[in-house]
Design an enzyme around this catalytic site. Structure first.
Site, PDB file in Angstrom:
ATOM      1  N   LYS A 201      -3.940   4.223 -11.270  1.00 21.73           N
ATOM      2  CA  LYS A 201      -2.862   3.495 -10.602  1.00 21.73           C
ATOM      3  C   LYS A 201      -3.485   2.435  -9.715  1.00 21.73           C
ATOM      4  O   LYS A 201      -4.182   2.736  -8.748  1.00 21.73           O
ATOM      5  CB  LYS A 201      -2.005   4.447  -9.768  1.00 21.73           C
ATOM      6  CG  LYS A 201      -0.841   3.745  -9.074  1.00 21.73           C
ATOM      7  CD  LYS A 201       0.052   4.745  -8.372  1.00 21.73           C
ATOM      8  CE  LYS A 201       1.223   4.057  -7.706  1.00 21.73           C
ATOM      9  NZ  LYS A 201       2.057   5.007  -6.958  1.00 21.73           N
ATOM     10  N   ARG A 211       9.446  -1.443  -4.115  1.00 24.03           N
ATOM     11  CA  ARG A 211       9.450  -1.143  -2.671  1.00 24.03           C
ATOM     12  C   ARG A 211      10.788  -1.516  -2.062  1.00 24.03           C
ATOM     13  O   ARG A 211      11.259  -0.877  -1.125  1.00 24.03           O
ATOM     14  CB  ARG A 211       8.264  -1.825  -2.002  1.00 24.03           C
ATOM     15  CG  ARG A 211       6.976  -1.215  -2.558  1.00 24.03           C
ATOM     16  CD  ARG A 211       5.727  -1.485  -1.771  1.00 24.03           C
ATOM     17  NE  ARG A 211       4.596  -0.925  -2.517  1.00 24.03           N
ATOM     18  CZ  ARG A 211       3.348  -1.329  -2.412  1.00 24.03           C
ATOM     19  NH1 ARG A 211       3.046  -2.318  -1.584  1.00 24.03           N
ATOM     20  NH2 ARG A 211       2.401  -0.755  -3.107  1.00 24.03           N
ATOM     21  N   ARG A 222      -2.057  -0.525   0.075  1.00 22.23           N
ATOM     22  CA  ARG A 222      -2.500   0.821  -0.292  1.00 22.23           C
ATOM     23  C   ARG A 222      -3.909   0.790  -0.880  1.00 22.23           C
ATOM     24  O   ARG A 222      -4.279   1.639  -1.682  1.00 22.23           O
ATOM     25  CB  ARG A 222      -1.546   1.407  -1.333  1.00 22.23           C
ATOM     26  CG  ARG A 222      -0.078   1.407  -0.947  1.00 22.23           C
ATOM     27  CD  ARG A 222       0.682   2.363  -1.860  1.00 22.23           C
ATOM     28  NE  ARG A 222       2.123   2.190  -1.825  1.00 22.23           N
ATOM     29  CZ  ARG A 222       2.912   2.579  -0.830  1.00 22.23           C
ATOM     30  NH1 ARG A 222       2.376   3.135   0.252  1.00 22.23           N
ATOM     31  NH2 ARG A 222       4.222   2.403  -0.889  1.00 22.23           N
ATOM     32  N   GLU A 238     -11.557   8.605 -12.718  1.00 18.54           N
ATOM     33  CA  GLU A 238     -10.273   9.207 -12.342  1.00 18.54           C
ATOM     34  C   GLU A 238      -9.744  10.087 -13.471  1.00 18.54           C
ATOM     35  O   GLU A 238      -9.194  11.163 -13.233  1.00 18.54           O
ATOM     36  CB  GLU A 238      -9.244   8.109 -12.017  1.00 18.54           C
ATOM     37  CG  GLU A 238      -9.518   7.341 -10.724  1.00 18.54           C
ATOM     38  CD  GLU A 238      -9.118   8.127  -9.473  1.00 18.54           C
ATOM     39  OE1 GLU A 238      -8.666   9.283  -9.591  1.00 18.54           O
ATOM     40  OE2 GLU A 238      -9.261   7.578  -8.355  1.00 18.54           O
ATOM     41  N   LYS A 253      -0.906   2.641 -14.950  1.00 16.08           N
ATOM     42  CA  LYS A 253       0.138   1.902 -14.259  1.00 16.08           C
ATOM     43  C   LYS A 253      -0.464   0.773 -13.443  1.00 16.08           C
ATOM     44  O   LYS A 253      -1.462   1.024 -12.762  1.00 16.08           O
ATOM     45  CB  LYS A 253       0.833   2.899 -13.333  1.00 16.08           C
ATOM     46  CG  LYS A 253       1.923   2.346 -12.487  1.00 16.08           C
ATOM     47  CD  LYS A 253       2.435   3.447 -11.597  1.00 16.08           C
ATOM     48  CE  LYS A 253       3.472   2.838 -10.699  1.00 16.08           C
ATOM     49  NZ  LYS A 253       3.963   3.770  -9.723  1.00 16.08           N
ATOM     50  N   SER A 279       8.238  -2.198 -11.856  1.00 15.45           N
ATOM     51  CA  SER A 279       9.351  -3.025 -11.375  1.00 15.45           C
ATOM     52  C   SER A 279       9.078  -4.523 -11.483  1.00 15.45           C
ATOM     53  O   SER A 279       9.960  -5.300 -11.840  1.00 15.45           O
ATOM     54  CB  SER A 279       9.660  -2.648  -9.929  1.00 15.45           C
ATOM     55  OG  SER A 279       8.516  -2.833  -9.102  1.00 15.45           O
ATOM     56  N   TYR A 318      12.488   0.693 -17.000  1.00 21.75           N
ATOM     57  CA  TYR A 318      13.837   0.627 -16.431  1.00 21.75           C
ATOM     58  C   TYR A 318      14.862   0.219 -17.495  1.00 21.75           C
ATOM     59  O   TYR A 318      16.052   0.311 -17.260  1.00 21.75           O
ATOM     60  CB  TYR A 318      13.860  -0.337 -15.236  1.00 21.75           C
ATOM     61  CG  TYR A 318      12.948   0.140 -14.122  1.00 21.75           C
ATOM     62  CD1 TYR A 318      13.375   1.122 -13.233  1.00 21.75           C
ATOM     63  CD2 TYR A 318      11.643  -0.336 -13.991  1.00 21.75           C
ATOM     64  CE1 TYR A 318      12.533   1.601 -12.239  1.00 21.75           C
ATOM     65  CE2 TYR A 318      10.793   0.131 -13.008  1.00 21.75           C
ATOM     66  CZ  TYR A 318      11.243   1.106 -12.138  1.00 21.75           C
ATOM     67  OH  TYR A 318      10.403   1.597 -11.169  1.00 21.75           O
TER      68      TYR A 318
HETATM   69  C1  PBG Z   1       4.741   5.519  -5.207  1.00 20.26           C
HETATM   70  C2  PBG Z   1       5.196   4.744  -6.374  1.00 20.26           C
HETATM   71  C3  PBG Z   1       5.243   3.360  -6.521  1.00 20.26           C
HETATM   72  C4  PBG Z   1       5.744   3.098  -7.778  1.00 20.26           C
HETATM   73  C5  PBG Z   1       6.008   4.304  -8.379  1.00 20.26           C
HETATM   74  N1  PBG Z   1       5.629   5.331  -7.502  1.00 20.26           N
HETATM   75  C6  PBG Z   1       5.019   2.272  -5.569  1.00 20.26           C
HETATM   76  C7  PBG Z   1       3.798   2.085  -4.840  1.00 20.26           C
HETATM   77  O1  PBG Z   1       2.746   2.633  -5.155  1.00 20.26           O
HETATM   78  O2  PBG Z   1       3.905   1.338  -3.882  1.00 20.26           O
HETATM   79  C8  PBG Z   1       5.970   1.735  -8.363  1.00 20.26           C
HETATM   80  C9  PBG Z   1       6.864   1.678  -9.534  1.00 20.26           C
HETATM   81  C10 PBG Z   1       7.360   0.323  -9.866  1.00 20.26           C
HETATM   82  O3  PBG Z   1       6.922  -0.699  -9.315  1.00 20.26           O
HETATM   83  O4  PBG Z   1       8.241   0.264 -10.744  1.00 20.26           O
HETATM   84  N2  PBG Z   1       5.514   6.665  -5.016  1.00 20.26           N
END
Ligand code: PBG
Length: 327
Positions: A201, A211, A222, A238, A253, A279, A318
């Site tokens: 990730k 967000r 992060r 990982e 991801k 997203s 989505y």
């Molecule tokens: C964290 C989480 C995130 C997403 C899924 N789980 C956001 C992040 O790490 O800030 C992002 C998913 C997306 O952008 O569709 N719980």
């Protein structure tokens, strides 16, 4: 192997002549059951709230989430991934471990409604519930405290399993999270609950709209726990750790910008591999399509086909219900 093209009349275009021919020789197909619908459920609202940066996506009420779950089943979608948006947040993300917290009640609702027909997955991360917006708890210096966070994750795992989730999506990128969640589940006799590890990730700008969707309180970034987009070898480390800790499925991801990573992960493991079309990927396509700059439906199909071709067995998108309906 005798290879095509080792004779003078070779013409690859012969296999592209008609729609039926192209369909026959297509190497990659999408199937509704491979799609996973991420969905947001917000506490304390009486009507669904649209997410402005994700046209077509809403924060659901408990009732509209149930309805969306039924629609997903009817379309043949394989699973739901649920995210909770709580009314109150605090430093340790208490509502993420409250049996009556929004995610837990929503899991119960959905499992009751469609739990035999759909795999119910829940997000196991604190960022939706903390007032500072980080995926873990902070130490005295304000840094994300890995091992204190793991204790919170163990508790989250127990309450989500108790609520009925079939698969826990360990998405926080803390070291050791998969092992801690596995031991927490086994410790309460829940060997039946699976772990989908967010193995790879990246600290990605493509999460921006998400967000907004979860009303994130994050300031800063992060980067001390999510991965640097520059790295690929690190992803293999990982992967090795998550498999050793007991991941049942692994994820890469975001999706489209990381197809090389996805292909490598898929080649190097024998567990199911998921990819998350996040997203920002959704928002870019919707925005360009709304401007008439690209063909929306063809672009969606092409992005999903590419993610599948690169090696994903499962895709979080989505568009899951819409795409599943059209297949
Ligand atoms: C964290 C989480 C995130 C997403 C899924 N789980 C956001 C992040 O790490 O800030 C992002 C998913 C997306 O952008 O569709 N719980």
């Amino acid at each position: 192997m005798t290879r095509y093209g080792e004779f003078p009349g070779a013409r690859p275009r012969r296999l592209r002549t008609t729609p039926a021919m192209r369909r026959l020789v297509a190497e990659t197909r999408l199937h509704p059951a491979d799609l996973i619908l991420p969905a947001f459920v917000r506490e304390g609202i009486s009507r669904p709230v649209p997410v402005p940066s994700m046209p077509g996506v809403v924060q659901h009420t408990r009732d509209t989430l149930r309805a969306a779950a039924v629609e997903a089943v009817e379309a043949g979608v394989g699973a739901l991934m649920l995210y909770g948006v709580p009314e109150t947040k605090d430093a340790v993300g208490s509502s993420g471990t409250d049996p009556d917290g929004i995610l837990q009640v929503a899991i119960r609702d959905v499992v009751k409604e469609v739990g035999d027909d759909l795999v119910i997955m829940s997000d196991l991360c604190l960022d939706e519930y903390t007032d500072h917006g980080h995926c873990g708890v902070l130490d005295a210096q304000g840094r994300v405290d890995n091992d204190a966070t793991l204790e919170r994750y163990a508790e989250m795992a127990r309450v989500q399993a108790d609520a009925g989730a079939h698969v826990l999506g360990a998405s926080g990128m803390m070291d050791g999270q998969v092992g801690v969640v596995r031991r927490a589940l086994d410790g309460v006799g829940r060997q039946d609950v699976s772990i989908l590890a967010y193995t790879v990730k990246y600290a990605s700008a493509f999460y921006g709209p998400f967000r907004e969707a979860v009303g994130s309180s994050l300031k800063g970034d992060r980067k001390t726990y999510q991965q640097d987009p520059a790295n690929l070898r690190e992803s293999m480390r990982e992967l090795a750790l998550d498999l050793a800790e007991g991941a049942d499925m692994v994820m890469v991801k975001p999706g489209l910008p990381y197809l090389d990573v996805l292909a490598k992960v898929a080649a190097e493991t024998d567990v199911p591999v998921a990819a998350y079309q996040v997203s920002g990927e959704y928002a870019m396509v919707e925005a360009a399509a709304a401007n008439g700059w690209i063909d929306r439906d063809r672009t969606i199909a092409e992005t999903l086909t590419s993610i599948r071709r690169a090696g994903a067995h499962l895709i979080l998108t989505y568009w899951a219900t819409e795409v599943a309906r059209g297949l």
